[in-house]
Design a protein around this motif. Structure first.
Motif, PDB file in Angstrom:
ATOM      1  N   ALA A 234      40.119  33.377  39.798  1.00 44.62           N
ATOM      2  CA  ALA A 234      39.007  33.388  38.638  1.00 44.62           C
ATOM      3  C   ALA A 234      39.911  33.459  37.324  1.00 44.62           C
ATOM      4  O   ALA A 234      39.313  32.799  36.252  1.00 44.62           O
ATOM      5  N   ILE A 235      40.864  34.294  37.251  1.00 42.68           N
ATOM      6  CA  ILE A 235      41.586  34.545  35.896  1.00 42.68           C
ATOM      7  C   ILE A 235      42.327  33.429  35.530  1.00 42.68           C
ATOM      8  O   ILE A 235      42.147  32.848  34.670  1.00 42.68           O
ATOM      9  N   LEU A 236      43.118  32.761  36.742  1.00 43.92           N
ATOM     10  CA  LEU A 236      43.595  31.485  36.415  1.00 43.92           C
ATOM     11  C   LEU A 236      42.833  30.232  35.832  1.00 43.92           C
ATOM     12  O   LEU A 236      43.102  29.622  35.079  1.00 43.92           O
ATOM     13  N   ILE A 237      41.881  30.173  36.482  1.00 43.99           N
ATOM     14  CA  ILE A 237      40.747  28.918  36.319  1.00 43.99           C
ATOM     15  C   ILE A 237      40.166  29.112  34.961  1.00 43.99           C
ATOM     16  O   ILE A 237      39.968  28.162  34.126  1.00 43.99           O
ATOM     17  N   THR A 238      40.082  30.312  34.359  1.00 42.52           N
ATOM     18  CA  THR A 238      39.324  30.776  33.241  1.00 42.52           C
ATOM     19  C   THR A 238      40.099  30.393  31.907  1.00 42.52           C
ATOM     20  O   THR A 238      39.826  29.921  31.055  1.00 42.52           O
ATOM     21  N   VAL A 239      41.291  30.640  32.207  1.00 35.15           N
ATOM     22  CA  VAL A 239      42.295  30.483  31.207  1.00 35.15           C
ATOM     23  C   VAL A 239      42.777  28.903  31.286  1.00 35.15           C
ATOM     24  O   VAL A 239      42.990  28.281  30.107  1.00 35.15           O
TER      25      VAL A 239
ATOM     26  N   GLY B 174      39.478  40.245  54.501  1.00 35.11           N
ATOM     27  CA  GLY B 174      38.418  39.989  53.644  1.00 35.11           C
ATOM     28  C   GLY B 174      38.724  40.593  52.196  1.00 35.11           C
ATOM     29  O   GLY B 174      38.325  39.862  51.199  1.00 35.11           O
ATOM     30  N   ASN B 175      39.152  41.721  52.156  1.00 38.88           N
ATOM     31  CA  ASN B 175      39.803  42.275  50.938  1.00 38.88           C
ATOM     32  C   ASN B 175      40.537  41.311  50.189  1.00 38.88           C
ATOM     33  O   ASN B 175      40.502  41.307  48.779  1.00 38.88           O
ATOM     34  N   PHE B 176      41.686  40.868  51.093  1.00 34.19           N
ATOM     35  CA  PHE B 176      42.569  39.879  50.433  1.00 34.19           C
ATOM     36  C   PHE B 176      42.104  38.845  49.811  1.00 34.19           C
ATOM     37  O   PHE B 176      42.519  38.325  48.607  1.00 34.19           O
ATOM     38  N   MET B 177      41.179  38.268  50.395  1.00 37.59           N
ATOM     39  CA  MET B 177      40.428  36.796  49.864  1.00 37.59           C
ATOM     40  C   MET B 177      39.409  37.431  48.843  1.00 37.59           C
ATOM     41  O   MET B 177      39.537  36.422  47.863  1.00 37.59           O
ATOM     42  N   VAL B 178      39.011  38.410  48.577  1.00 37.11           N
ATOM     43  CA  VAL B 178      38.299  38.823  47.287  1.00 37.11           C
ATOM     44  C   VAL B 178      39.277  38.847  46.102  1.00 37.11           C
ATOM     45  O   VAL B 178      39.304  38.425  45.287  1.00 37.11           O
ATOM     46  N   GLY B 179      40.308  39.671  46.358  1.00 36.21           N
ATOM     47  CA  GLY B 179      41.368  39.747  45.441  1.00 36.21           C
ATOM     48  C   GLY B 179      41.904  38.458  45.092  1.00 36.21           C
ATOM     49  O   GLY B 179      42.172  38.093  43.617  1.00 36.21           O
ATOM     50  N   LEU B 180      42.342  37.442  46.205  1.00 34.27           N
ATOM     51  CA  LEU B 180      42.748  36.400  45.748  1.00 34.27           C
ATOM     52  C   LEU B 180      41.691  35.514  45.041  1.00 34.27           C
ATOM     53  O   LEU B 180      41.945  34.800  43.918  1.00 34.27           O
ATOM     54  N   HIS B 181      40.508  35.843  45.129  1.00 33.06           N
ATOM     55  CA  HIS B 181      39.427  34.871  44.400  1.00 33.06           C
ATOM     56  C   HIS B 181      39.289  35.478  43.020  1.00 33.06           C
ATOM     57  O   HIS B 181      39.485  34.562  42.117  1.00 33.06           O
TER      58      HIS B 181
ATOM     59  N   ILE C 126      40.391  25.774  45.934  1.00 31.29           N
ATOM     60  CA  ILE C 126      40.628  26.915  46.653  1.00 31.29           C
ATOM     61  C   ILE C 126      39.231  28.074  46.351  1.00 31.29           C
ATOM     62  O   ILE C 126      38.758  28.549  47.168  1.00 31.29           O
ATOM     63  N   MET C 127      38.925  27.933  45.063  1.00 33.64           N
ATOM     64  CA  MET C 127      37.764  28.943  44.629  1.00 33.64           C
ATOM     65  C   MET C 127      36.483  28.424  45.208  1.00 33.64           C
ATOM     66  O   MET C 127      35.818  29.251  45.695  1.00 33.64           O
ATOM     67  N   SER C 128      36.271  27.169  45.296  1.00 34.50           N
ATOM     68  CA  SER C 128      35.081  26.494  45.690  1.00 34.50           C
ATOM     69  C   SER C 128      34.857  26.792  47.176  1.00 34.50           C
ATOM     70  O   SER C 128      33.912  27.446  47.719  1.00 34.50           O
ATOM     71  N   VAL C 129      35.864  26.714  47.839  1.00 35.69           N
ATOM     72  CA  VAL C 129      35.802  27.148  49.335  1.00 35.69           C
ATOM     73  C   VAL C 129      35.886  28.416  49.525  1.00 35.69           C
ATOM     74  O   VAL C 129      35.172  29.288  50.519  1.00 35.69           O
TER      75      VAL C 129
ATOM     76  N   VAL D  60      40.081  38.056  30.038  1.00 35.57           N
ATOM     77  CA  VAL D  60      40.651  39.442  29.491  1.00 35.57           C
ATOM     78  C   VAL D  60      40.014  40.357  30.488  1.00 35.57           C
ATOM     79  O   VAL D  60      40.617  41.511  30.913  1.00 35.57           O
ATOM     80  N   TYR D  61      38.742  40.438  30.538  1.00 39.07           N
ATOM     81  CA  TYR D  61      37.922  41.504  31.327  1.00 39.07           C
ATOM     82  C   TYR D  61      38.164  41.441  32.677  1.00 39.07           C
ATOM     83  O   TYR D  61      38.310  42.559  33.320  1.00 39.07           O
ATOM     84  N   ILE D  62      38.151  40.004  33.230  1.00 40.87           N
ATOM     85  CA  ILE D  62      38.448  40.317  34.653  1.00 40.87           C
ATOM     86  C   ILE D  62      39.953  40.810  35.099  1.00 40.87           C
ATOM     87  O   ILE D  62      40.187  41.763  35.823  1.00 40.87           O
ATOM     88  N   SER D  63      40.778  40.492  34.136  1.00 42.77           N
ATOM     89  CA  SER D  63      42.343  40.978  34.282  1.00 42.77           C
ATOM     90  C   SER D  63      42.205  42.388  34.149  1.00 42.77           C
ATOM     91  O   SER D  63      42.996  43.170  35.058  1.00 42.77           O
ATOM     92  N   ALA D  64      41.575  43.042  33.001  1.00 44.24           N
ATOM     93  CA  ALA D  64      41.684  44.161  32.720  1.00 44.24           C
ATOM     94  C   ALA D  64      40.948  45.335  34.006  1.00 44.24           C
ATOM     95  O   ALA D  64      41.469  46.207  34.370  1.00 44.24           O
ATOM     96  N   PHE D  65      39.854  44.691  34.355  1.00 43.63           N
ATOM     97  CA  PHE D  65      39.047  45.545  35.227  1.00 43.63           C
ATOM     98  C   PHE D  65      39.742  45.719  36.351  1.00 43.63           C
ATOM     99  O   PHE D  65      39.853  46.739  37.087  1.00 43.63           O
ATOM    100  N   TYR D  66      39.959  44.414  37.000  1.00 45.06           N
ATOM    101  CA  TYR D  66      40.515  44.594  38.368  1.00 45.06           C
ATOM    102  C   TYR D  66      41.969  45.074  38.472  1.00 45.06           C
ATOM    103  O   TYR D  66      42.244  45.586  39.499  1.00 45.06           O
TER     104      TYR D  66
END
Length: 277
Positions: free
Chosen positions: A84-89, A73-80, A120-123, A40-46
């Motif tokens: 992170a939201i997906l994997i945490t849920v 690079g910014n796209f990769m961070v956003g994708l990451h 994908i997240m590990s890479v 919830v924090y990641i989703s709300a903050f970003y």
């Protein structure tokens, strides 16, 4: 008399085994709630910072999270962050027995999403460390690399035994995968627990974010949960009264510590960042 004694010992074994199982389920429940809180924090903050177009807010959480002009690079961070939201849920849902048995199709689909996201997240994590760096000492970068490699290995093993229909072994590797994937979450919870206990940055420097404690935490955030799980599993198979009670006490302490860390992270980091986003 000997038969009565053996019968009593057997009852104690069963009771303490149930106690250990119950404590293990409680640990998972607390971790489940804590990870949903984190999602919830990641989703709300970003989400809020992206909607507002204030991408530089990312840099309050991620070192060089947003670099003007670096579109890829910014796209990769956003994708990451999205992953992170997906994997945490998806992770806790994948390990929930009721969901696994009552909704097998969802379990399979969710599992594929989880595994693909983990890989994908590990890479992506390795890419971010190499191209943009991260806070902390170089040894921390090594720790992140080892964590990423373990995620890849455990994901492969999880899939391999699922295909082979060795479900019990598959489940063990799925739990191991969940623990190493959750390393980032364990790191934050462990850090906030440490700060709550000491009320000061003991064992590390806040400015450089380096020090012996952070070095220990960077490795233990995924290796320690693995060790605890293997010990828990081994003691469950032995089913001795003393071992069951000992492990139950350890798990209760670990669960309480984790709960305090979650609360401290939520009140000290996650909620304030959402409010100030």
């Amino acid at each position: 008399m000997n038969e009565i004694a053996l019968s009593n010992n057997s009852k104690f074994d069963i009771s303490t085994s149930k106690l250990l199982t119950g404590v293990g389920k409680t640990w998972f429940f607390v971790a489940f709630i804590g990870q949903l809180f984190f999602a919830v924090y990641i989703s709300a903050f970003y989400g809020i910072s992206t909607i507002k177009g204030d991408f530089e807010l990312w840099n309050k959480v991620l070192p060089n999270g947003y670099v003007p002009g670096d579109t890829f690079g910014n796209f990769m961070v956003g994708l990451h962050v999205l992953f992170a939201i997906l994997i945490t849920v998806c992770g806790p849902l994948q390990l929930t027995p009721k969901i696994r048995t009552s909704f097998p199709k969802f379990h399979r689909v969710n599992g594929r999403i989880y595994l693909l996201t983990a890989l994908i997240m590990s890479v992506g994590g390795l890419y971010m460390v190499i191209t943009r760096g991260t806070v902390g000492a170089p040894i921390t970068h090594v720790s992140i690399g080892i964590n990423a490699i373990l995620i890849m290995i455990f994901a492969y093993q999880t899939v391999r035994f699922a295909i082979a229909r060795k479900i019990n072994v598959h489940n063990l590797w799925a739990i191991r995968l969940f623990l190493v994937v959750s390393g980032v979450w364990f790191y934050r919870v462990g850090l906030m627990l440490w700060m709550t206990i000491h009320q000061a940055p003991v064992g590390f420097d806040m400015e450089s974010f380096t020090g012996p404690f952070l070095t220990f935490l960077s490795f233990s955030s995924y290796l320690l949960p693995l060790l605890v799980f293997e010990l828990y599993r081994w003691i469950k198979t032995k089913n001795h009264v003393f071992s069951n009670v000992f492990m139950s006490i350890c798990m209760i302490v670990i669960t309480l510590g984790m709960a305090i860390g979650i609360l401290a992270a939520g009140m000290g980091m996650w909620l304030p960042r959402i409010v100030n986003a």
